[in-house]
Write a protein that holds these residues in place. Structure first.
Motif, mmCIF file in Angstrom:
data_model
loop_
_atom_site.group_PDB
_atom_site.id
_atom_site.type_symbol
_atom_site.label_atom_id
_atom_site.label_comp_id
_atom_site.label_asym_id
_atom_site.label_seq_id
_atom_site.Cartn_x
_atom_site.Cartn_y
_atom_site.Cartn_z
ATOM 1 N N MET B 1 13.454 16.833 20.311
ATOM 2 C CA MET B 1 14.321 17.995 20.106
ATOM 3 C C MET B 1 14.794 18.005 18.662
ATOM 4 S SD MET B 1 14.190 19.237 23.067
ATOM 5 C CE MET B 1 13.363 18.588 24.477
ATOM 6 N N THR B 2 16.087 18.002 18.442
ATOM 7 C CA THR B 2 16.533 18.057 17.056
ATOM 8 C C THR B 2 16.809 16.680 16.485
ATOM 9 O OG1 THR B 2 18.781 18.288 17.758
ATOM 10 C CG2 THR B 2 17.563 20.293 17.324
ATOM 11 N N VAL B 3 16.476 15.630 17.257
ATOM 12 C CA VAL B 3 16.715 14.298 16.725
ATOM 13 C C VAL B 3 15.704 14.048 15.618
ATOM 14 C CG1 VAL B 3 16.787 11.872 17.268
ATOM 15 C CG2 VAL B 3 17.549 13.529 18.929
ATOM 16 N N SER B 4 16.187 13.789 14.436
ATOM 17 C CA SER B 4 15.288 13.592 13.316
ATOM 18 C C SER B 4 14.696 12.192 13.376
ATOM 19 C CB SER B 4 16.024 13.806 12.011
ATOM 20 O OG SER B 4 17.052 12.872 11.911
ATOM 21 N N SER B 5 13.827 11.904 12.435
ATOM 22 C CA SER B 5 13.045 10.675 12.547
ATOM 23 C C SER B 5 13.927 9.449 12.467
ATOM 24 C CB SER B 5 12.016 10.637 11.438
ATOM 25 O OG SER B 5 12.682 10.607 10.198
ATOM 26 N N ASN B 6 15.041 9.514 11.724
ATOM 27 C CA ASN B 6 15.888 8.332 11.655
ATOM 28 C C ASN B 6 16.987 8.372 12.704
ATOM 29 O OD1 ASN B 6 17.337 10.347 10.600
ATOM 30 N ND2 ASN B 6 17.947 9.284 8.732
ATOM 31 N N GLY B 7 16.883 9.233 13.685
ATOM 32 C CA GLY B 7 17.791 9.186 14.806
ATOM 33 C C GLY B 7 19.035 10.021 14.623
ATOM 34 N N GLY B 8 19.389 10.350 13.403
ATOM 35 C CA GLY B 8 20.564 11.175 13.208
ATOM 36 C C GLY B 8 20.292 12.585 13.675
ATOM 37 N N VAL B 9 21.345 13.321 13.978
ATOM 38 C CA VAL B 9 21.174 14.678 14.453
ATOM 39 C C VAL B 9 21.387 15.604 13.278
ATOM 40 C CG1 VAL B 9 21.981 16.403 16.032
ATOM 41 C CG2 VAL B 9 21.983 14.048 16.704
ATOM 42 N N LYS B 10 20.372 16.382 12.990
ATOM 43 C CA LYS B 10 20.521 17.319 11.880
ATOM 44 C C LYS B 10 21.398 18.469 12.335
ATOM 45 C CE LYS B 10 16.077 16.579 9.759
ATOM 46 N NZ LYS B 10 14.737 17.139 9.721
ATOM 47 N N LYS B 11 22.407 18.738 11.548
ATOM 48 C CA LYS B 11 23.273 19.848 11.917
ATOM 49 C C LYS B 11 23.094 20.936 10.891
ATOM 50 C CE LYS B 11 27.854 21.191 13.118
ATOM 51 N NZ LYS B 11 29.234 21.155 12.700
ATOM 52 N N GLY B 12 22.950 22.138 11.360
ATOM 53 C CA GLY B 12 22.897 23.252 10.446
ATOM 54 C C GLY B 12 21.518 23.498 9.890
ATOM 55 N N SER B 13 20.790 22.433 9.580
ATOM 56 C CA SER B 13 19.508 22.650 8.917
ATOM 57 C C SER B 13 18.472 23.192 9.894
ATOM 58 C CB SER B 13 19.008 21.359 8.297
ATOM 59 O OG SER B 13 18.783 20.425 9.313
ATOM 60 N N THR B 14 18.620 22.864 11.179
ATOM 61 C CA THR B 14 17.648 23.375 12.137
ATOM 62 C C THR B 14 18.045 24.783 12.553
ATOM 63 O OG1 THR B 14 18.942 22.335 13.843
ATOM 64 C CG2 THR B 14 17.017 21.155 13.076
ATOM 65 N N ILE B 128 19.798 4.712 16.484
ATOM 66 C CA ILE B 128 20.603 4.373 17.653
ATOM 67 C C ILE B 128 20.058 3.130 18.334
ATOM 68 C CG2 ILE B 128 19.373 6.028 19.095
ATOM 69 C CD1 ILE B 128 22.767 6.070 19.857
ATOM 70 N N ALA B 129 18.728 2.943 18.294
ATOM 71 C CA ALA B 129 18.166 1.731 18.890
ATOM 72 C C ALA B 129 18.593 0.512 18.093
ATOM 73 C CB ALA B 129 16.644 1.840 18.930
ATOM 74 N N VAL B 175 15.793 -3.093 24.845
ATOM 75 C CA VAL B 175 16.248 -1.988 23.995
ATOM 76 C C VAL B 175 15.082 -1.087 23.618
ATOM 77 C CG1 VAL B 175 17.227 -1.436 21.754
ATOM 78 C CG2 VAL B 175 18.249 -3.182 23.134
ATOM 79 N N ALA B 176 13.926 -1.707 23.318
ATOM 80 C CA ALA B 176 12.759 -0.909 22.956
ATOM 81 C C ALA B 176 12.324 -0.043 24.122
ATOM 82 C CB ALA B 176 11.624 -1.817 22.513
ATOM 83 N N GLN B 177 12.465 -0.602 25.344
ATOM 84 C CA GLN B 177 12.090 0.170 26.526
ATOM 85 C C GLN B 177 12.991 1.388 26.705
ATOM 86 O OE1 GLN B 177 12.156 -2.190 30.025
ATOM 87 N NE2 GLN B 177 9.955 -2.560 29.914
ATOM 88 N N ILE B 178 14.294 1.188 26.475
ATOM 89 C CA ILE B 178 15.226 2.294 26.678
ATOM 90 C C ILE B 178 14.860 3.473 25.794
ATOM 91 C CG2 ILE B 178 17.595 3.026 26.326
ATOM 92 C CD1 ILE B 178 18.488 0.298 27.006
ATOM 93 N N PHE B 179 14.664 3.188 24.511
ATOM 94 C CA PHE B 179 14.469 4.293 23.584
ATOM 95 C C PHE B 179 13.003 4.629 23.385
ATOM 96 C CE2 PHE B 179 18.570 2.457 22.631
ATOM 97 C CZ PHE B 179 19.346 3.577 22.749
ATOM 98 N N GLY B 180 12.142 4.044 24.218
ATOM 99 C CA GLY B 180 10.739 4.392 24.169
ATOM 100 C C GLY B 180 10.069 4.061 22.851
ATOM 101 N N GLU B 181 10.327 2.854 22.337
ATOM 102 C CA GLU B 181 9.749 2.482 21.056
ATOM 103 C C GLU B 181 8.815 1.298 21.240
ATOM 104 O OE1 GLU B 181 11.703 2.764 17.702
ATOM 105 O OE2 GLU B 181 13.213 4.184 18.378
ATOM 106 N N THR B 182 7.959 1.098 20.258
ATOM 107 C CA THR B 182 7.139 -0.106 20.284
ATOM 108 C C THR B 182 7.941 -1.253 19.690
ATOM 109 O OG1 THR B 182 6.258 0.547 18.166
ATOM 110 C CG2 THR B 182 4.960 1.110 20.106
ATOM 111 N N ILE B 183 7.645 -2.450 20.164
ATOM 112 C CA ILE B 183 8.401 -3.606 19.705
ATOM 113 C C ILE B 183 7.943 -3.992 18.302
ATOM 114 C CG2 ILE B 183 8.918 -6.008 20.173
ATOM 115 C CD1 ILE B 183 8.326 -5.354 23.118
#
Lengths: 95, 183, 107
Positions: B1-14, B128-129, B175-183
């Motif tokens: 969704m609007t979660v950017s690549s570093n996890g922060g939420v872009k406000k306004g720019s989207t 966030i991870a 933690v990797a499982q929660i956020f769906g990331e590779t270890i």
């Protein structure tokens, strides 16, 4: 139950003296900060116990919550303040 | 969704999502804020309720995309997995607390402990991870996160070799499982 | 129920005692942070849980709200305590404090 709460509160005060030793004689500034943090976290519980002793727990909960916030902010601010100080009395560190 | 690549939420720019999603997120924030107000005030005067409603409205109107940013299915699943993770980490904290308690009362303390700083790399991407893992490591007694950067490199101070050995281990996997990331 | 409250409070005080003794006895700054930051968090968790339970005993809606509020303290401490600990560690790192190592083990 009141007597028990009173004795627990007194015990907490006694434990605060232990942490106060670190605040008074800590070799570095940051050690003192650790001691202050420990005292603050005991104070939160102590405030809740005092609230039961005075039977005004609804009022003392607010104070305890505010104190927890204040403790957190104080530790953050103090540790940021000592961020780049070199030589926090390090010579007493070497045993 | 609007979660950017570093996890922060872009406000306004989207550009605004569909109007309905924004409104739903606003409504959820409003209800959450109002519940917080009721719990914290504990009184049910009409005046206080009105004041709470007005202030939660302002907060929800301005910051609706902070607390519940993306109401996709992915976000919901992350929330569920995270709720399952919290009791496990609390249990882990309790177990490790007794170890530290045993150390603190041990008469030959200085021989028991072996402080060391270890570094390990992970491939966690989102902020966030990384923040969750760092906070979990700090809360688990015997280990404190000294630094963690956005590349996923963790520097941990461990109090003895037993806690140092257990380190990246199972917590990282979870933690990797929660956020769906590779270890 | 009262017994449970007493148990919670006593175990909490015991954790606080461990934290206080650990702060005094541990050598070096970084090792002192371990008992200070974490055993105290555990003590707060146990004691405040006990207090919230005791508050709940004559059950009513008001006391339930108050107990939730008391438990909010635990939630907040769990969020803030790692942050405060990390902040102190960071300050120590940047000030360049060396960490105490066990020389016998290292040889």
């Amino acid at each position: 139950m009141t007597t028990f709460f009173l004795s627990v509160a007194l015990g907490l005060c006694f434990l605060m003296l232990f942490s106060l030793y670190r605040v008074l004689f800590g070799p570095t500034v940051l050690d003192r900060l650790v001691g202050v943090n420990a005292i603050g976290s005991k104070t939160v519980v102590l405030l809740l116990l005092i609230g039961f002793l005075y039977e005004r727990i609804d009022m003392f909960v607010d104070i305890a919550l505010a104190y927890a916030f204040l403790n957190f902010v104080a530790v953050l601010a103090a540790s940021r303040y000592f961020h780049k100080r070199k030589g926090l009395y390090e010579e007493s560190f070497l045993e | 969704m609007t979660v950017s690549s570093n996890g922060g939420v872009k406000k306004g720019s989207t550009p605004p999502r569909t109007w309905f999603k924004a409104f739903f997120s606003f409504l959820l924030t409003f209800v959450f804020m109002f519940l917080c107000w009721i719990v914290l005030s504990g009184k049910f005067d009409p005046l206080l309720l009105w004041l709470g409603g007005i202030s939660s409205f302002f907060v929800a109107y301005n910051f609706y995309d902070l607390l519940f940013p993306a109401l996709g299915r992915r976000y919901f699943i992350i929330f569920l997995k995270f709720s399952a993770y919290v009791p496990w980490v609390i249990w882990e904290i309790i177990k490790a607390n007794f170890h530290l308690l045993y150390l603190a009362f041990h008469p030959r303390l200085k021989e028991m402990i072996d402080p060391q700083i270890i570094t390990f790399e992970t491939h966690l991407k989102s902020d966030i991870a990384i923040a969750t893992l760092a906070n979990s490591i700090t809360l688990t007694p015997g280990t404190i996160t000294v630094s963690a950067n956005s590349d996923g490199v963790f520097k941990v101070h461990a109090i003895d070799s037993q806690s140092a050995d257990a380190l990246p281990g199972i917590m990282l996997t979870k933690v990797a499982q929660i956020f769906g990331e590779t270890i | 129920m009262n017994l449970l409250v007493v148990l919670f409070l006593l175990v909490g005080v015991f954790f606080f005692l461990g934290g206080a003794i650990g702060i005094i006895r541990m050598p070096g700054f970084y090792t002192r942070l371990h008992p200070a930051g974490i055993l105290d968090t555990m003590g707060i968790l146990l004691m405040v849980t006990g207090i919230a339970l005791y508050n709940l005993i004559p059950f009513s809606f008001d006391s339930l709200l108050l107990s939730i509020k008391i438990f909010l303290i635990v939630f907040f401490v769990f969020l803030s305590s790692p942050t405060a600990t990390h902040s102190i560690v960071d300050a120590g790192m940047r000030a360049g404090l060396r960490h105490w190592t066990n020389k016998k083990r290292r040889g």
